[in-house]
Motif scaffolding. Sequence first.
Motif, PDB file in Angstrom:
ATOM      1  N   ALA A 153       0.844  -1.205   0.000  1.00 23.20           N
ATOM      2  CA  ALA A 153       0.000   0.000   0.000  1.00 23.20           C
ATOM      3  C   ALA A 153       0.879   1.254   0.000  1.00 23.20           C
ATOM      4  O   ALA A 153       1.907   1.298   0.677  1.00 23.20           O
ATOM      5  CB  ALA A 153      -0.915  -0.001   1.217  1.00 23.20           C
ATOM      6  N   LEU A 159      -8.616   2.616  -0.014  1.00 20.61           N
ATOM      7  CA  LEU A 159      -8.906   1.345   0.661  1.00 20.61           C
ATOM      8  C   LEU A 159     -10.327   0.941   0.284  1.00 20.61           C
ATOM      9  O   LEU A 159     -11.249   1.769   0.374  1.00 20.61           O
ATOM     10  CB  LEU A 159      -8.804   1.521   2.181  1.00 20.61           C
ATOM     11  N   ALA A 225      -1.423  -1.683   7.152  1.00 20.65           N
ATOM     12  CA  ALA A 225      -0.689  -0.451   7.476  1.00 20.65           C
ATOM     13  C   ALA A 225       0.704  -0.779   7.997  1.00 20.65           C
ATOM     14  O   ALA A 225       1.702  -0.172   7.576  1.00 20.65           O
ATOM     15  CB  ALA A 225      -1.479   0.360   8.510  1.00 20.65           C
ATOM     16  N   VAL A 230       2.598   2.462   6.319  1.00 21.52           N
ATOM     17  CA  VAL A 230       1.736   3.605   6.019  1.00 21.52           C
ATOM     18  C   VAL A 230       0.679   3.721   7.111  1.00 21.52           C
ATOM     19  O   VAL A 230       0.534   2.843   7.961  1.00 21.52           O
ATOM     20  CB  VAL A 230       1.011   3.427   4.660  1.00 21.52           C
ATOM     21  N   ILE A 232      -3.553   4.298   7.627  1.00 24.29           N
ATOM     22  CA  ILE A 232      -4.790   4.096   6.868  1.00 24.29           C
ATOM     23  C   ILE A 232      -5.940   4.701   7.665  1.00 24.29           C
ATOM     24  O   ILE A 232      -6.053   4.474   8.868  1.00 24.29           O
ATOM     25  CB  ILE A 232      -5.045   2.593   6.591  1.00 24.29           C
ATOM     26  N   THR A 272      -6.086  -2.331  -1.031  1.00 28.88           N
ATOM     27  CA  THR A 272      -5.747  -0.962  -1.432  1.00 28.88           C
ATOM     28  C   THR A 272      -5.476  -0.950  -2.935  1.00 28.88           C
ATOM     29  O   THR A 272      -4.944  -1.910  -3.496  1.00 28.88           O
ATOM     30  CB  THR A 272      -4.527  -0.439  -0.670  1.00 28.88           C
ATOM     31  N   VAL A 289      -5.192   5.723   2.167  1.00 28.56           N
ATOM     32  CA  VAL A 289      -3.855   5.440   2.689  1.00 28.56           C
ATOM     33  C   VAL A 289      -3.086   6.758   2.735  1.00 28.56           C
ATOM     34  O   VAL A 289      -3.177   7.564   1.804  1.00 28.56           O
ATOM     35  CB  VAL A 289      -3.135   4.429   1.781  1.00 28.56           C
TER      36      VAL A 289
END
Lengths: 312, 312
Positions: A153, A159, A225, A230, A232, A272, A289
Amino acid sequence: MSIAESGEFGLIGRIVSRLDTGSATLLGPGDDAAVVRAADGRVVASTDVLVEGRHFRRDWCGPADVGHRAAAANLADIAAMGATPTALLVALCVPAGLEADWAEGLADGLTAEAALCGAGVVGGDTSGGPTLTVAVTALGDLGGRDPVRRNGAHPGDILALAGRIGYAAAGYTVLSRGFRTPKMLVEAYRRPQVRYAAGPEAARLGATSMIDVSDGLLQDVGHLATASLVGIDVRSDAFEVPDQMRDAAKALGVDPYQWVLAGGDDHPLAATFPPGTRLPDGWREIGTVHDGSGVTVDRKPWSGPLGWDHFR
Amino acid sequence: MSIAESGEFGLIGRIVSRLDTGSATLLGPGDDAAVVRAADGRVVASTDVLVEGRHFRRDWCGPADVGHRAAAANLADIAAMGATPTALLVALCVPAGLEADWAEGLADGLTAEAALCGAGVVGGDTSGGPTLTVAVTALGDLGGRDPVRRNGAHPGDILALAGRIGYAAAGYTVLSRGFRTPKMLVEAYRRPQVRYAAGPEAARLGATSMIDVSDGLLQDVGHLATASLVGIDVRSDAFEVPDQMRDAAKALGVDPYQWVLAGGDDHPLAATFPPGTRLPDGWREIGTVHDGSGVTVDRKPWSGPLGWDHFR
């Protein structure tokens, strides 16, 4: 007739006679091992185990329901890689006093759920044991595509979710309070409706990461995540809470978003996609994201539990 | 630290850090599913389940021993198809009070046994549950050969065996009588020595049928006879009973041939070959295939038990 009376080979014979093998099955049950087609030179494989009293109760679910649930939990893992399920193997531990009918019903449920995505039950093992336990392994075929992992992602991705969410958790709460209705929710718990075809579809659409939501949306999206490094954010207004769920929540004094955001067992696929991806029917955008870490709901931390830990 | 204290994801992390993935592993633990190479376009798959108190006891076997035994039971099934094992998946149910060290030791044993044939542990699942249970699925590669099934034995074929037999059953009897020696027998029960490479070797030699002896030689050879619609005669003078086994049998008041002919858990491979096949080192001729049905010993019915039924 109890399983002790029919003996190991009697039980195996009764179960095997009820199984359908799928189109990828080259050699089904009855030998030391099965042989399954793996056309693209790779095989996707995943295992899940269900334990009575923890993952299912015989007074809440019939044997075919347990079969459907055990198969779905595994088949959804295969779909979440972007693969098409081909085969199931089943290891079954049963108390000696269990009726052989129960094991046959389980086999029926496993076979019927596998058939929904063209997979067959190709092998297994049975043992006596004090705790009724069903361990299922699913195999699948990537059809020449790369697997869709959890770690791809990117900030800016959207998402999206394919499949129902919150229904099974609502059904679980209903059953745990001693009720048997609303039937829609109870049946959702007994037989999850997984959109298996959405997995390969997401892979073809260029999904950057994917997971099946088995323990709770926020917890499982949290795995995306964490693996992708990342943050989310999930938008709560992306979810429709159907009337029956809203009414049941009110009657039971539960926040229905607890079911939607932290309830497990429906096995929708969360994936994603690059920004601008046109999502086909059946996929619903539920968040974005961004740079950072962790999962938020409407840009705020979620105060309730995120999902289910099988040891707590 | 107990498993309840470390939590599900803590336990998984501790286990995964100890696993080696094999050369066929394209994607190992940590995602929804693993991806394993299946170079010849087919995959061989088999599942076996071990339940505490029935297949193992923690006071008889350390956690690594249980890992070796669980892996060997499955890897031998793959070899018995004439295939080379590539991967294991493990579903583990553990009581919450179990020490996390135990699960780590189990992972070490599984990984070490798999490594003996170049396979890796690629995935799994863990759950709490009242009964310690280890369900293992093994995958394998046929390398372009046909699978060697149970149903191809012909009258006139020779029956041969690769690997030790009777040792594990003797060790089981020793342990069940409360002894810890002879060490050779006890260790044979704790860690079977399976000749995995003999499986593909037999396939290349033209084996007409094959099985791994897990429940007892006569019972398992009986499966070959039944599937092939033939009779099989086993020659008792084909087996060497080593001194330690003979001495232990005498001390315990047991006929050592009961261990050799009806004892399980060593997982040697039993295969039939066309008459005149030159057997390489490691294979020993132990009988012949003839018209008829059932299994005899020295042309006579065997009066003792044939093997093990996991429900009796």
